[in-house]
Motif scaffolding. Structure first.
Motif, PDB file in Angstrom:
ATOM      1  N   ALA A  63       0.824  -1.202   0.000  1.00  0.00           N
ATOM      2  CA  ALA A  63       0.000   0.000   0.000  1.00  0.00           C
ATOM      3  C   ALA A  63       0.864   1.259   0.000  1.00  0.00           C
ATOM      4  CB  ALA A  63      -0.925   0.007   1.220  1.00  0.00           C
ATOM      5  N   ALA A  64       0.231   2.353  -0.377  1.00  0.00           N
ATOM      6  CA  ALA A  64       0.850   3.677  -0.318  1.00  0.00           C
ATOM      7  C   ALA A  64      -0.226   4.662   0.130  1.00  0.00           C
ATOM      8  CB  ALA A  64       1.421   4.079  -1.676  1.00  0.00           C
ATOM      9  N   ILE A  65       0.227   5.827   0.588  1.00  0.00           N
ATOM     10  CA  ILE A  65      -0.695   6.846   1.087  1.00  0.00           C
ATOM     11  C   ILE A  65      -0.333   8.190   0.491  1.00  0.00           C
ATOM     12  CG2 ILE A  65      -1.713   7.922   3.124  1.00  0.00           C
ATOM     13  CD1 ILE A  65      -0.333   5.743   4.819  1.00  0.00           C
TER      14      ILE A  65
ATOM     15  N   LEU B 129      -0.904  -4.442   6.659  1.00  0.00           N
ATOM     16  CA  LEU B 129      -0.639  -3.753   5.397  1.00  0.00           C
ATOM     17  C   LEU B 129       0.851  -3.449   5.329  1.00  0.00           C
ATOM     18  CD1 LEU B 129      -3.598  -1.218   5.309  1.00  0.00           C
ATOM     19  CD2 LEU B 129      -3.001  -2.768   3.451  1.00  0.00           C
ATOM     20  N   HIS B 130       1.400  -3.436   4.131  1.00  0.00           N
ATOM     21  CA  HIS B 130       2.821  -3.144   3.944  1.00  0.00           C
ATOM     22  C   HIS B 130       2.952  -1.847   3.148  1.00  0.00           C
ATOM     23  CE1 HIS B 130       3.407  -7.157   5.426  1.00  0.00           C
ATOM     24  NE2 HIS B 130       2.757  -7.674   4.401  1.00  0.00           N
ATOM     25  N   PHE B 131       3.184  -0.748   3.845  1.00  0.00           N
ATOM     26  CA  PHE B 131       3.270   0.560   3.195  1.00  0.00           C
ATOM     27  C   PHE B 131       4.668   0.815   2.641  1.00  0.00           C
ATOM     28  CE2 PHE B 131      -0.292   1.375   6.130  1.00  0.00           C
ATOM     29  CZ  PHE B 131      -1.217   1.879   5.228  1.00  0.00           C
ATOM     30  N   ILE B 132       4.722   1.451   1.475  1.00  0.00           N
ATOM     31  CA  ILE B 132       6.007   1.945   1.004  1.00  0.00           C
ATOM     32  C   ILE B 132       6.424   3.070   1.954  1.00  0.00           C
ATOM     33  CG2 ILE B 132       5.601   1.314  -1.429  1.00  0.00           C
ATOM     34  CD1 ILE B 132       5.116   4.330  -1.964  1.00  0.00           C
TER      35      ILE B 132
ATOM     36  N   GLU C  34       7.201  10.182  -0.130  1.00  0.00           N
ATOM     37  CA  GLU C  34       6.012  10.587   0.602  1.00  0.00           C
ATOM     38  C   GLU C  34       5.375  11.765  -0.141  1.00  0.00           C
ATOM     39  OE1 GLU C  34       6.901   9.782   5.240  1.00  0.00           O
ATOM     40  OE2 GLU C  34       8.092  11.388   4.333  1.00  0.00           O
ATOM     41  N   LEU C  35       4.063  11.905   0.006  1.00  0.00           N
ATOM     42  CA  LEU C  35       3.375  13.038  -0.613  1.00  0.00           C
ATOM     43  C   LEU C  35       2.365  13.611   0.361  1.00  0.00           C
ATOM     44  CD1 LEU C  35       2.799  14.935  -2.947  1.00  0.00           C
ATOM     45  CD2 LEU C  35       1.312  13.182  -3.934  1.00  0.00           C
ATOM     46  N   PHE C  36       2.656  14.824   0.822  1.00  0.00           N
ATOM     47  CA  PHE C  36       1.787  15.583   1.710  1.00  0.00           C
ATOM     48  C   PHE C  36       1.415  16.861   0.950  1.00  0.00           C
ATOM     49  CE2 PHE C  36       5.188  13.607   4.287  1.00  0.00           C
ATOM     50  CZ  PHE C  36       4.445  12.686   4.998  1.00  0.00           C
TER      51      PHE C  36
ATOM     52  N   LEU D 168       3.165  12.421  -7.389  1.00  0.00           N
ATOM     53  CA  LEU D 168       2.190  11.337  -7.364  1.00  0.00           C
ATOM     54  C   LEU D 168       2.630  10.201  -8.287  1.00  0.00           C
ATOM     55  CD1 LEU D 168      -0.495  10.091  -6.488  1.00  0.00           C
ATOM     56  CD2 LEU D 168      -1.608  11.458  -8.284  1.00  0.00           C
ATOM     57  N   LYS D 169       3.141  10.544  -9.450  1.00  0.00           N
ATOM     58  CA  LYS D 169       3.655   9.538 -10.387  1.00  0.00           C
ATOM     59  C   LYS D 169       4.758   8.717  -9.735  1.00  0.00           C
ATOM     60  CE  LYS D 169       6.113   9.159 -14.778  1.00  0.00           C
ATOM     61  NZ  LYS D 169       6.724   9.920 -15.881  1.00  0.00           N
ATOM     62  N   GLN D 170       5.661   9.377  -9.016  1.00  0.00           N
ATOM     63  CA  GLN D 170       6.769   8.674  -8.375  1.00  0.00           C
ATOM     64  C   GLN D 170       6.261   7.712  -7.289  1.00  0.00           C
ATOM     65  OE1 GLN D 170       9.802   8.613  -9.663  1.00  0.00           O
ATOM     66  NE2 GLN D 170       8.869   9.944 -11.211  1.00  0.00           N
ATOM     67  N   ILE D 171       5.224   8.124  -6.563  1.00  0.00           N
ATOM     68  CA  ILE D 171       4.639   7.231  -5.553  1.00  0.00           C
ATOM     69  C   ILE D 171       4.036   6.004  -6.223  1.00  0.00           C
ATOM     70  CG2 ILE D 171       2.665   7.013  -3.968  1.00  0.00           C
ATOM     71  CD1 ILE D 171       3.491   9.674  -2.812  1.00  0.00           C
ATOM     72  N   LEU D 172       3.321   6.219  -7.307  1.00  0.00           N
ATOM     73  CA  LEU D 172       2.701   5.090  -8.009  1.00  0.00           C
ATOM     74  C   LEU D 172       3.751   4.130  -8.559  1.00  0.00           C
ATOM     75  CD1 LEU D 172      -0.169   6.996  -9.835  1.00  0.00           C
ATOM     76  CD2 LEU D 172      -0.396   5.392  -7.909  1.00  0.00           C
ATOM     77  N   LEU D 173       4.824   4.660  -9.103  1.00  0.00           N
ATOM     78  CA  LEU D 173       5.891   3.801  -9.609  1.00  0.00           C
ATOM     79  C   LEU D 173       6.575   3.035  -8.475  1.00  0.00           C
ATOM     80  CD1 LEU D 173       7.405   6.143 -12.341  1.00  0.00           C
ATOM     81  CD2 LEU D 173       6.041   4.055 -12.699  1.00  0.00           C
ATOM     82  N   SER D 174       6.756   3.682  -7.345  1.00  0.00           N
ATOM     83  CA  SER D 174       7.349   3.018  -6.181  1.00  0.00           C
ATOM     84  C   SER D 174       6.430   1.917  -5.672  1.00  0.00           C
ATOM     85  CB  SER D 174       7.625   4.050  -5.088  1.00  0.00           C
ATOM     86  OG  SER D 174       8.177   3.432  -3.955  1.00  0.00           O
ATOM     87  N   LEU D 175       5.136   2.192  -5.609  1.00  0.00           N
ATOM     88  CA  LEU D 175       4.172   1.184  -5.170  1.00  0.00           C
ATOM     89  C   LEU D 175       4.153   0.007  -6.133  1.00  0.00           C
ATOM     90  CD1 LEU D 175       1.934   0.144  -3.309  1.00  0.00           C
ATOM     91  CD2 LEU D 175       0.320   1.570  -4.612  1.00  0.00           C
ATOM     92  N   GLN D 176       4.213   0.294  -7.415  1.00  0.00           N
ATOM     93  CA  GLN D 176       4.225  -0.777  -8.416  1.00  0.00           C
ATOM     94  C   GLN D 176       5.463  -1.667  -8.244  1.00  0.00           C
ATOM     95  OE1 GLN D 176       4.969   0.334 -12.554  1.00  0.00           O
ATOM     96  NE2 GLN D 176       3.318  -1.060 -13.172  1.00  0.00           N
ATOM     97  N   ALA D 177       6.627  -1.068  -8.092  1.00  0.00           N
ATOM     98  CA  ALA D 177       7.863  -1.832  -7.922  1.00  0.00           C
ATOM     99  C   ALA D 177       7.814  -2.658  -6.629  1.00  0.00           C
ATOM    100  CB  ALA D 177       9.068  -0.894  -7.908  1.00  0.00           C
ATOM    101  N   PHE D 178       7.316  -2.063  -5.561  1.00  0.00           N
ATOM    102  CA  PHE D 178       7.198  -2.758  -4.283  1.00  0.00           C
ATOM    103  C   PHE D 178       6.233  -3.940  -4.390  1.00  0.00           C
ATOM    104  CE2 PHE D 178       5.448  -2.667   0.218  1.00  0.00           C
ATOM    105  CZ  PHE D 178       6.552  -3.248   0.802  1.00  0.00           C
TER     106      PHE D 178
END
Length: 153
Positions: A75-77, A102-105, A109-111, A136-146
């Motif tokens: 997961a990511a937030i 849950l396993h968060f990246i 981070e995005l605040f 946001l794109k970087q978070i999605l790519l990180s979540l995908q890789a994770f």
């Protein structure tokens, strides 16, 4: 990458009296099925009173009823809010995520500081700030890789 928005507004308030013969109300069953089928989860929420919103907590609680469909999900937030950009809500969600398994990246981070220039959202709530879009794109790519790393184990 395919992203599906899941509307949590049809979920009733958590009430275990609504659980009948091991089943849940239809909107809850549908929600739980979507979570179970997802490879990973992106939580996006504003911050209220230093925490996540009531509707998000309600959805989390319904999906945690046995069997917990959050179990072992990557997961990511992302959050939006005032001066801290919803950071306290993210930290609270991470705390709840420990119990849910849950396993968060961790990074990035995005605040989103929603009320500071430049304007982040248009009048319809669409993200319009290019810098925030890139984050946001970087978070999605990180979540995908994770997600791929966890699935390969």
């Amino acid at each position: 990458m395919e992203i599906e928005y899941i509307d949590i507004s049809p979920l009733p308030f958590l009430n275990t009296d609504l659980e009948v013969d091991g089943g849940f109300p239809e909107p809850v069953e549908e929600f739980r099925k979507k979570i179970l089928e997802a490879d990973s989860v992106l939580f996006a929420s504003p911050e209220y009173n230093y925490s996540m919103t009531g509707p998000l907590k309600n959805a989390i609680d319904w999906a945690s009823r046995a069997p917990n469909v959050w179990d072992d999900k990557p997961a990511a937030i992302v959050s939006a809010g005032g001066g801290f950009g919803g950071g306290r809500s993210q930290y609270h969600l991470r705390q709840v995520g420990v119990f849910l398994n849950l396993h968060f990246i961790n990074k990035p981070e995005l605040f989103v500081k929603a009320f500071e220039p430049p304007q982040k959202f248009d009048s319809d709530g669409n993200l319009i700030d290019p810098e925030t879009k890139e984050k946001l794109k970087q978070i999605l790519l990180s979540l995908q890789a994770f997600t791929h790393r966890l699935q390969s184990k």
